[in-house]
Design a protein around this motif. Structure first.
Motif, PDB file in Angstrom:
ATOM      1  N   LEU A   6      -6.620   4.283  -5.515  1.00 27.99           N
ATOM      2  CA  LEU A   6      -7.657   5.111  -4.913  1.00 27.99           C
ATOM      3  C   LEU A   6      -7.244   6.528  -5.255  1.00 27.99           C
ATOM      4  CD1 LEU A   6     -10.092   5.692  -3.112  1.00 27.99           C
ATOM      5  CD2 LEU A   6      -8.574   5.711  -1.165  1.00 27.99           C
ATOM      6  N   PHE A   7      -8.033   7.171  -6.101  1.00 31.04           N
ATOM      7  CA  PHE A   7      -7.636   8.464  -6.643  1.00 31.04           C
ATOM      8  C   PHE A   7      -8.473   9.547  -6.004  1.00 31.04           C
ATOM      9  CE2 PHE A   7      -7.491  11.782  -9.884  1.00 31.04           C
ATOM     10  CZ  PHE A   7      -6.151  11.799 -10.201  1.00 31.04           C
ATOM     11  N   ILE A   8      -7.826  10.357  -5.155  1.00 27.67           N
ATOM     12  CA  ILE A   8      -8.547  11.402  -4.435  1.00 27.67           C
ATOM     13  C   ILE A   8      -8.400  12.697  -5.222  1.00 27.67           C
ATOM     14  CG2 ILE A   8      -8.642  12.706  -2.287  1.00 27.67           C
ATOM     15  CD1 ILE A   8      -7.370  10.179  -0.968  1.00 27.67           C
ATOM     16  N   SER A   9      -9.526  13.338  -5.524  1.00 31.58           N
ATOM     17  CA  SER A   9      -9.442  14.534  -6.363  1.00 31.58           C
ATOM     18  C   SER A   9     -10.657  15.412  -6.174  1.00 31.58           C
ATOM     19  CB  SER A   9      -9.341  14.113  -7.824  1.00 31.58           C
ATOM     20  OG  SER A   9      -9.268  15.253  -8.631  1.00 31.58           O
ATOM     21  N   GLN A  19       0.586  14.796 -18.314  1.00 30.73           N
ATOM     22  CA  GLN A  19       1.726  13.875 -18.361  1.00 30.73           C
ATOM     23  C   GLN A  19       1.707  12.915 -17.184  1.00 30.73           C
ATOM     24  OE1 GLN A  19       5.453  15.938 -18.551  1.00 30.73           O
ATOM     25  NE2 GLN A  19       4.771  17.284 -20.197  1.00 30.73           N
ATOM     26  N   VAL A  20       1.459  13.466 -15.982  1.00 27.70           N
ATOM     27  CA  VAL A  20       1.481  12.621 -14.788  1.00 27.70           C
ATOM     28  C   VAL A  20       0.363  11.588 -14.843  1.00 27.70           C
ATOM     29  CG1 VAL A  20       1.150  12.647 -12.291  1.00 27.70           C
ATOM     30  CG2 VAL A  20       2.667  14.297 -13.350  1.00 27.70           C
ATOM     31  N   ILE A  76       0.862  -1.179   0.000  1.00 20.69           N
ATOM     32  CA  ILE A  76       0.000   0.000   0.000  1.00 20.69           C
ATOM     33  C   ILE A  76       0.897   1.226   0.000  1.00 20.69           C
ATOM     34  CG2 ILE A  76      -1.860   1.201   1.179  1.00 20.69           C
ATOM     35  CD1 ILE A  76      -2.424  -1.410   2.670  1.00 20.69           C
ATOM     36  N   GLN A  77       0.941   1.926  -1.099  1.00 24.31           N
ATOM     37  CA  GLN A  77       1.800   3.093  -1.167  1.00 24.31           C
ATOM     38  C   GLN A  77       0.975   4.354  -1.407  1.00 24.31           C
ATOM     39  OE1 GLN A  77       5.364   3.553  -0.846  1.00 24.31           O
ATOM     40  NE2 GLN A  77       4.801   1.763   0.340  1.00 24.31           N
ATOM     41  N   MET A  78       1.584   5.493  -1.121  1.00 25.90           N
ATOM     42  CA  MET A  78       0.858   6.749  -1.300  1.00 25.90           C
ATOM     43  C   MET A  78       1.601   7.691  -2.231  1.00 25.90           C
ATOM     44  SD  MET A  78      -0.899   7.909   2.236  1.00 25.90           S
ATOM     45  CE  MET A  78      -2.050   9.026   1.455  1.00 25.90           C
ATOM     46  N   ILE A  79       0.841   8.457  -2.996  1.00 26.10           N
ATOM     47  CA  ILE A  79       1.402   9.581  -3.743  1.00 26.10           C
ATOM     48  C   ILE A  79       0.775  10.821  -3.133  1.00 26.10           C
ATOM     49  CG2 ILE A  79       1.624  10.699  -5.986  1.00 26.10           C
ATOM     50  CD1 ILE A  79       1.175   7.953  -7.263  1.00 26.10           C
ATOM     51  N   PHE A  80       1.612  11.801  -2.813  1.00 25.87           N
ATOM     52  CA  PHE A  80       1.100  12.926  -2.037  1.00 25.87           C
ATOM     53  C   PHE A  80       0.770  14.129  -2.906  1.00 25.87           C
ATOM     54  CE2 PHE A  80       3.326  10.272   0.909  1.00 25.87           C
ATOM     55  CZ  PHE A  80       2.479  10.245   1.988  1.00 25.87           C
ATOM     56  N   GLN A  81      -0.003  15.007  -2.277  1.00 28.40           N
ATOM     57  CA  GLN A  81      -0.504  16.168  -2.986  1.00 28.40           C
ATOM     58  C   GLN A  81       0.578  17.199  -3.279  1.00 28.40           C
ATOM     59  OE1 GLN A  81      -3.638  18.025  -0.824  1.00 28.40           O
ATOM     60  NE2 GLN A  81      -3.994  19.576  -2.336  1.00 28.40           N
ATOM     61  N   PRO A 132      -2.800  13.936  -6.656  1.00 26.56           N
ATOM     62  CA  PRO A 132      -1.421  13.994  -7.142  1.00 26.56           C
ATOM     63  C   PRO A 132      -1.188  15.098  -8.159  1.00 26.56           C
ATOM     64  CG  PRO A 132      -2.566  12.168  -8.151  1.00 26.56           C
ATOM     65  CD  PRO A 132      -3.490  12.729  -7.118  1.00 26.56           C
ATOM     66  N   THR A 133      -2.251  15.626  -8.739  1.00 23.49           N
ATOM     67  CA  THR A 133      -2.047  16.629  -9.786  1.00 23.49           C
ATOM     68  C   THR A 133      -2.479  18.025  -9.350  1.00 23.49           C
ATOM     69  OG1 THR A 133      -4.214  16.151 -10.698  1.00 23.49           O
ATOM     70  CG2 THR A 133      -2.366  14.951 -11.626  1.00 23.49           C
ATOM     71  N   ALA A 134      -2.927  18.145  -8.091  1.00 25.23           N
ATOM     72  CA  ALA A 134      -3.491  19.425  -7.661  1.00 25.23           C
ATOM     73  C   ALA A 134      -2.465  20.554  -7.692  1.00 25.23           C
ATOM     74  CB  ALA A 134      -4.080  19.302  -6.260  1.00 25.23           C
ATOM     75  N   ALA A 135      -1.190  20.220  -7.430  1.00 26.88           N
ATOM     76  CA  ALA A 135      -0.191  21.285  -7.355  1.00 26.88           C
ATOM     77  C   ALA A 135       0.510  21.506  -8.695  1.00 26.88           C
ATOM     78  CB  ALA A 135       0.841  20.948  -6.277  1.00 26.88           C
TER      79      ALA A 135
END
Lengths: 328, 291
Positions: A216-219, A199-200, A101-106, A188-191
């Protein structure tokens, strides 16, 4: 939906509010208030809602970064926690489980340790879990950087030498290093600016297919989740109002809040006729959510029952569920 | 981090700090003086023909001359020799006492800041208790009980001065704990101990280094103070403090300036250099502070 990889049942996360002279607990911020859903293997589940609705808290509670207040999470057949049964996975087991379980941060400017080189950042997990030796891990890091579209010579550089988009790729490379099954991507793309966003997202899509990932894509970006996610859950004040596949939600929107939210998506064609639903008032405080249906204070179609009884889940079509009194 | 190679383009955060420090001329001069003093103290026996405690009663109170660069004291001992041996004591007291206070302060501060809750509360109350002690009164009391010696001075000054660094480290750790890269480290499966040592401490290094330099100055001063009061380093072992103390008679003050001006100047120069270096380091670590 394929076989569920992760099942979340009645998850709650309350943050205590302390006040008064002796900082007694005076209440709770109900960031996540009883959410239940599951994500199938190889699926992209989008968690959508406006700022402060508890999306990020939900992501962190699911990945056990926050101690949950109530609920149960089962990952790949293993119970991570079950608050009602007072079961929490052992620390050692959880640390081992984190591989999957890994995370990509905002915020790519806060998620990389400024004092570590890129090589050290990406290979950290590999070395920690003793998957590889140092030399081998460095080679793997170079591979990962190239997969994520960065030059392998970057391993000796430091985070401050990169732009936001590049940093986000480094963050993605780090989350991929352990070969996880499941990635929680917290905006992950908010910033990032729009060209880099694309691209991301393309990169994430490619990786999903080549590595068999589940997201799980939080947006909060609706025009984005529509095309990126398989299924969507729309949250309001810590609870779901509607869950369904992207097509179901966009073509057959049932809940008044979803309708208002989706009406805010810009028109894709000038001739398209679209009516914008403007909601009145502010989001109520999550420490004191309205009784009954949480949305009734702002709902254009509120009825008498809405302020008294909380709506129950109604399945309008297979896989499409709504919490609203209008739907019978 | 041992295998990293730095080329001219890619500087580590530490490399950048060093580069900025090099631009500050005062700090470089201070660093140079400190290195010089350290070298002199280290190689003291090679720099002087005299023995530290060699008596020569026939030649007491000699004025500075080619033979005795800084004259001799009441027992005919060479002042220059004693001055550079005294540097050994002062610098080692400064370093060791700072090391002790860093060891205690950083360890407890990091635990308090990272764990929070009752652990934090307990450690902070201990800090409060230690902060209530008036430094010199307690130092004199302990020195009186343990007896005057260089090791006791190190211990006293270290054990009484860890509270400030503990508070600084705790506050910094609490600030860094909330950053996303710590969550990322937890997500990778790292243990609390590894997160503190690998991610948090390297990021609070800046205030620790700045404090440590200033702490060395405090250590040297408290050694000088305690020795001056006769509770620090004991004769015949020389230290800058007890050399000053030995020259405090009115006669010496009036007639034998070479007995008290040199050790006084050494203390002044060392402390000043350390403070300037500390300031320079602080500016180098945090360019936003610069006016």
């Amino acid at each position: 939906m394929s076989k569920p990889l992760i099942e979340i049942t009645h998850l709650k996360k309350y943050f205590p509010i302390h006040g008064g002279i002796f900082s007694k607990k005076v209440g709770d911020i109900k960031a996540v208030d009883d959410i239940t859903f599951s994500i199938g293997e190889g699926e992209i589940f989008g968690l959508v809602g406006e700022s402060g609705c508890g999306k990020s808290s939900a992501g962190r509670a699911i990945s056990n970064l926050y101690k949950p207040t109530a609920g149960k999470v089962v990952f790949d057949g293993e119970v991570i926690f079950d608050v009602d049964e007072n079961y929490y996975i052992e620390k050692k087991k959880m640390q081992a489980m984190r591989r999957n379980i890994q995370m990509i941060f905002q915020d790519p400017f806060a998620s990389l340790d400024p004092r570590m080189s890129i090589g050290a950042i990406v290979s950290e997990g590999l070395i920690k879990h003793k998957i590889m030796g140092k030399e081998e891990a460095l080679e793997r890091t170079k591979e990962l950087l190239e997969i994520c579209g960065l030059d392998k010579s970057n391993v000796t550089k430091y985070p401050h030498e990169f732009s936001g988009g590049q940093r986000q790729r480094i963050g993605i490379a780090r989350s991929l290093a352990l070969n996880p099954k499941f990635i929680i991507a917290d905006e992950p793309t908010a910033a990032l600016d729009v060209s880099i966003q694309a691209q991301v997202l393309t990169l994430m899509q490619e990786l999903k297919e080549s590595m068999g990932l589940t997201y799980l894509f939080i947006s909060h970006d609706l025009s984005l989740v529509r095309y990126f996610c398989d299924r969507l859950g729309i949250m309001y004040l810590g609870s779901f109002v509607e869950i369904g596949t992207a097509e179901q939600l966009f073509d057959n929107t049932m809940h008044p809040y979803s309708q208002a939210l989706l009406s805010a998506v810009p028109k894709s064609h000038p001739s398209e006729v679209k009516e914008r639903i403007i909601l009145e008032g502010d989001v109520p405080s999550p420490s004191n959510p309205p009784k009954g249906c949480k949305f009734h204070t702002r709902c254009p179609q509120a009825m008498e029952i809405c302020s008294k009884v909380a709506p129950v889940m109604v399945e309008v079509e297979p896989g499409h569920t709504v919490w609203c009194h209008l739907v019978k | 981090m041992s295998t990293q190679t730095l080329d001219a383009k890619s500087l580590s955060p530490m490399g950048i700090v060093f580069k900025r420090l090099k631009r500050n001329k005062m700090a470089v001069a201070a660093l140079f003086i400190l290195i010089l003093l350290t070298l002199i103290a280290l190689f003291a026996p090679l720099l002087t023909p005299y023995d530290r405690d060699q008596l020569d009663l026939a030649n007491s109170y000699q004025k500075p001359s080619a033979e005795h660069w800084l004259g001799t004291d009441d027992l005919g001992r060479d002042t220059f020799t004693r001055l550079i041996y005294g540097g050994r004591v002062s610098l080692s007291v400064g370093l060791v006492s700072t090391a002790i206070s860093l060891l205690i302060g950083v360890f407890l501060g990091a635990i308090a800041g990272y764990s929070g809750g009752w652990v934090d509360n307990l450690i902070m109350r201990i800090v409060d208790v230690f902060m209530c002690f008036p430094f010199f009164v307690i130092a004199i009391a302990i020195a009186a009980v343990l007896g005057p010696s260089i090791y006791n001075v190190m211990l006293i000054s270290g054990v009484l001065s860890w509270t400030k660094i503990c508070r600084i480290v705790r506050a910094e750790v609490m600030a860094i704990k909330g950053r996303e890269f710590i969550e990322a480290a937890i997500s990778l499966g790292l243990e609390g101990r590894e997160i503190i040592t690998k991610h948090i401490l390297p990021n609070v290094l800046a205030p620790i280094i700045v404090y440590a330099t200033l702490g060395i100055a405090i250590g040297i001063l408290s050694e000088a103070g305690l020795s001056f009061l006769g509770l620090g380093v004991k004769q015949p072992q020389p230290s800058w403090g007890n050399m000053l103390a030995a020259a405090q008679s009115l006669r010496s003050l009036r007639l034998h300036w070479w007995l008290w001006i040199p050790p006084g100047m050494m203390v002044l120069m060392t402390i000043l250099s350390i403070n300037i270096l500390g300031d320079g380091l602080r500016d180098a670590f945090d360019p936003k502070l610069k006016r």
